[in-house]
Scaffold this motif. Structure first.
Motif, PDB file in Angstrom:
ATOM      1  N   GLU A  33      -2.362  -7.756   8.966  1.00 45.36           N
ATOM      2  CA  GLU A  33      -2.681  -8.604   7.827  1.00 45.36           C
ATOM      3  C   GLU A  33      -3.615  -7.840   6.912  1.00 45.36           C
ATOM      4  OE1 GLU A  33      -4.267 -12.403   8.864  1.00 45.36           O
ATOM      5  OE2 GLU A  33      -5.002 -12.810   6.848  1.00 45.36           O
ATOM      6  N   MET A  34      -3.205  -7.686   5.675  1.00 44.07           N
ATOM      7  CA  MET A  34      -3.957  -6.889   4.717  1.00 44.07           C
ATOM      8  C   MET A  34      -4.440  -7.789   3.592  1.00 44.07           C
ATOM      9  SD  MET A  34      -1.647  -3.419   4.599  1.00 44.07           S
ATOM     10  CE  MET A  34      -0.312  -4.193   3.704  1.00 44.07           C
ATOM     11  N   ASN A  35      -5.739  -7.854   3.402  1.00 47.14           N
ATOM     12  CA  ASN A  35      -6.358  -8.689   2.395  1.00 47.14           C
ATOM     13  C   ASN A  35      -7.130  -7.843   1.390  1.00 47.14           C
ATOM     14  OD1 ASN A  35      -5.609 -11.232   3.783  1.00 47.14           O
ATOM     15  ND2 ASN A  35      -7.078 -10.526   5.319  1.00 47.14           N
ATOM     16  N   SER A  36      -7.437  -8.446   0.268  1.00 47.92           N
ATOM     17  CA  SER A  36      -8.212  -7.755  -0.778  1.00 47.92           C
ATOM     18  C   SER A  36      -7.621  -6.376  -1.055  1.00 47.92           C
ATOM     19  CB  SER A  36      -9.681  -7.632  -0.351  1.00 47.92           C
ATOM     20  OG  SER A  36     -10.244  -8.897  -0.106  1.00 47.92           O
ATOM     21  N   LEU A  37      -6.327  -6.347  -1.237  1.00 46.02           N
ATOM     22  CA  LEU A  37      -5.642  -5.073  -1.413  1.00 46.02           C
ATOM     23  C   LEU A  37      -6.065  -4.375  -2.694  1.00 46.02           C
ATOM     24  CD1 LEU A  37      -2.173  -6.120  -0.035  1.00 46.02           C
ATOM     25  CD2 LEU A  37      -3.519  -4.179   0.781  1.00 46.02           C
ATOM     26  N   LYS A  38      -6.096  -3.056  -2.604  1.00 51.06           N
ATOM     27  CA  LYS A  38      -6.494  -2.209  -3.716  1.00 51.06           C
ATOM     28  C   LYS A  38      -5.341  -1.273  -4.074  1.00 51.06           C
ATOM     29  CE  LYS A  38     -11.152  -2.046  -1.728  1.00 51.06           C
ATOM     30  NZ  LYS A  38     -12.226  -1.154  -1.217  1.00 51.06           N
ATOM     31  N   PRO A  39      -5.304  -0.773  -5.293  1.00 49.73           N
ATOM     32  CA  PRO A  39      -4.241   0.180  -5.639  1.00 49.73           C
ATOM     33  C   PRO A  39      -4.199   1.383  -4.694  1.00 49.73           C
ATOM     34  CG  PRO A  39      -5.302  -0.604  -7.623  1.00 49.73           C
ATOM     35  CD  PRO A  39      -6.104  -1.145  -6.467  1.00 49.73           C
ATOM     36  N   GLU A  40      -5.345   1.784  -4.173  1.00 51.22           N
ATOM     37  CA  GLU A  40      -5.358   2.933  -3.257  1.00 51.22           C
ATOM     38  C   GLU A  40      -4.777   2.625  -1.883  1.00 51.22           C
ATOM     39  OE1 GLU A  40      -7.931   1.707  -5.037  1.00 51.22           O
ATOM     40  OE2 GLU A  40      -9.811   1.820  -3.897  1.00 51.22           O
TER      41      GLU A  40
END
Length: 122
Positions: free
Chosen positions: A82-89
């Motif tokens: 589960e991936m949250n607060s995703l960033k372009p990087e």
């Protein structure tokens, strides 16, 4: 031999969330690490997180800690990221991988899935 199939990638805006899944078949057992790696364009593949199949221990790279959560459902033979607060990087192809518990948790993985692409737009 362990077979791994990832799913759940896609396009998401920065700040959004995605949940990746890794369907596990074959000889995975309690003596395995089930890990997630990623490879961004032009960069080497890097460790993201791992969990022991027993579910007792989890490890994260610094960039993932606090934003990503790894888990597994033994009844469904599936590992999740589960991936949250995703960033372009965070944009990369994400791979599921497995290895036995010999050696360190961030290297030496012997079985790999085909990968699922995650794109985070700014």
């Amino acid at each position: 031999q362990v077979q791994l199939v990832e799913s759940g990638g896609g396009l998401v805006q920065a700040g959004g969330s995605l949940r990746l899944s890794c369907a596990v078949s074959g000889r995975a057992n309690h003596n395995y690490y089930m890990g997630w790696f990623r490879q961004a364009p032009g960069r080497e593949r890097e460790f993201v997180s791992t969990i022991t199949w027993s579910g007792g221990l989890t490890y994260y790279t610094d960039s993932a800690r606090g934003r990503f959560i790894i888990s597994r459902d033994s009844a469904k033979n599936t590992v999740y990221l589960e991936m949250n607060s995703l960033k372009p990087e965070d944009t990369a192809i994400y791979y599921c991988a497995s290895k036995n518990l010999t050696g360190g948790y961030s290297y030496g993985y012997t079985s790999w899935g085909q990968g699922t692409r995650v794109t985070v737009s700014s």
